[in-house]
Design a protein around this motif. Structure first.
Motif: not given
Length: 342
Positions: A231-234, A214-229, A242-251
């Motif tokens: 789940x969308x990034x990780x 996945x395309x993610x740096x440690x600094x970007x990981x630290x900045x994720x402060x909500x589940x939406x953010x 495809x996205x957090x929206x896709x994940x939430x819908x299918x899961x």
């Protein structure tokens, strides 16, 4: 939802009815002492899960089996896990908890982790139990994330697709998008921050050990402060969504409630801070095989009651009743219309 849920017989003690008090109380009580034996169960994709078997176990091969699936970042040491496994063991059941990947005593092998709709590992574990104990009745229970996963699995497999006599889901976030919203409001942000910190620590360790797909740096990981953010990034890219929206819908398992054929008990508190108050009005009516019990209070996996003058777990008491009911039948009735007596 058109079917009226049953009213759970849980009553909060006077002064302890607040939903956050109920949610946090189990963490303030001593853990139920429980011995375990750990088994590493290898999975078809080369990864593994840790099984925590309550020790001592029944001697008879046909002793009933109780398998528990924990919540987000839970484990054998979660208060509810000790309570539920302990009561099942005391009733003579062979009790085991499946740790989701990376939630046991060792990190999992693959870059991927686990998520709310990840049913494959539970399906594999239940299949292994069926092979080892073919003459034993088996009941599965899932708490929070584990409850959503279990209901999704049960709906996917139909009435005869699993060697289970019944399933129990406790405080399950059946609409993941709505739960992510609820956890980003008011005091619930405290729970969101606690859970996200635990998730981010594990991903940070994996990033330090080597690149992730996945395309993610440690600094970007630290900045994720909500589940939406997060789940969308990780969660989404790491597990093929495809996205957090896709994940939430299918899961989310809520959309599948009308398709469940296995006898299933769902326990929920109307004041659960992890979910919107109108959760079940957003969802289709449960199938006839499902008994939905909603308590006015209880918080998220709280349900601490005063019983015989002492604080105790209503969940453990309710589970004991259900296990004894199902164990008294070779195969439980397809309808759960008759619940416990108050």
């Amino acid at each position: 939802m058109s079917r009226t849920p049953f009213s759970a017989d849980f009553r909060a003690p006077r002064g302890l009815g607040n939903r956050h008090v109920q949610t946090l109380l189990p963490r303030l009580r001593p853990l139920v002492p429980l011995a375990r034996e750990t088994e590493i169960l290898n999975l078809p994709d080369g990864d593994f899960v840790e099984l925590a078997w309550v020790h001592p176990a029944p001697v008879r091969d046909d002793a009933p089996v109780f398998v528990l699936f924990h919540g987000l970042e839970g484990s054998f040491d979660s208060p509810y896990a000790r309570e539920l496994l302990g009561v099942a063991s005391a009733l003579g059941w062979r009790a085991v908890l499946m740790h989701f990947r990376g939630c046991g005593q060792a990190p999992n092998r693959l870059p991927r982790a686990y998520h709310s709709g990840d049913t494959a590992d539970a399906y594999w574990v239940i299949g292994q139990l069926a092979h080892r104990y073919p003459r034993a009745i088996k009941v599965a229970a899932g708490v929070s994330l584990g409850g959503n996963m279990l209901l999704k699995l049960v709906a996917e497999q139909g009435g005869d697709g699993l060697d289970l006599a019944g399933a129990i889901a406790i405080s399950a976030p059946l609409d993941l998008a709505a739960s992510a919203d609820a956890l980003n409001r008011g005091f619930a942000r405290v729970y969101q921050r606690h859970l996200l910190n635990a998730l981010k620590r594990k991903i940070a360790a994996k990033l330090a050990a080597g690149p992730l797909p996945i395309s993610l740096t440690s600094r970007q990981l630290d900045a994720l402060e909500t589940f939406w953010a997060y789940d969308n990034a990780v969660t989404a890219p790491l597990h093929g969504f495809r996205s957090a929206t896709d994940y939430y819908r299918r899961a989310s398992a809520g959309r599948l409630l009308g398709e469940i054929e296995l006898p299933t008990l769902i326990l929920h508190a109307a004041d659960d801070p992890f979910m919107p108050a109108d959760l079940f009005s957003r969802l289709p009516a449960p199938a006839d095989a499902v008994r939905l019990e909603v308590a006015r209070q209880g918080g998220h996996v709280g349900f601490i009651e005063s019983h015989d003058g002492k604080l105790g777990s209503w969940l453990a008491r309710r589970l004991a009743w259900q296990l004894e009911n199902w164990a008294s039948h070779a195969r439980p009735h397809r309808s759960l219309a008759a619940g416990p007596k108050e």
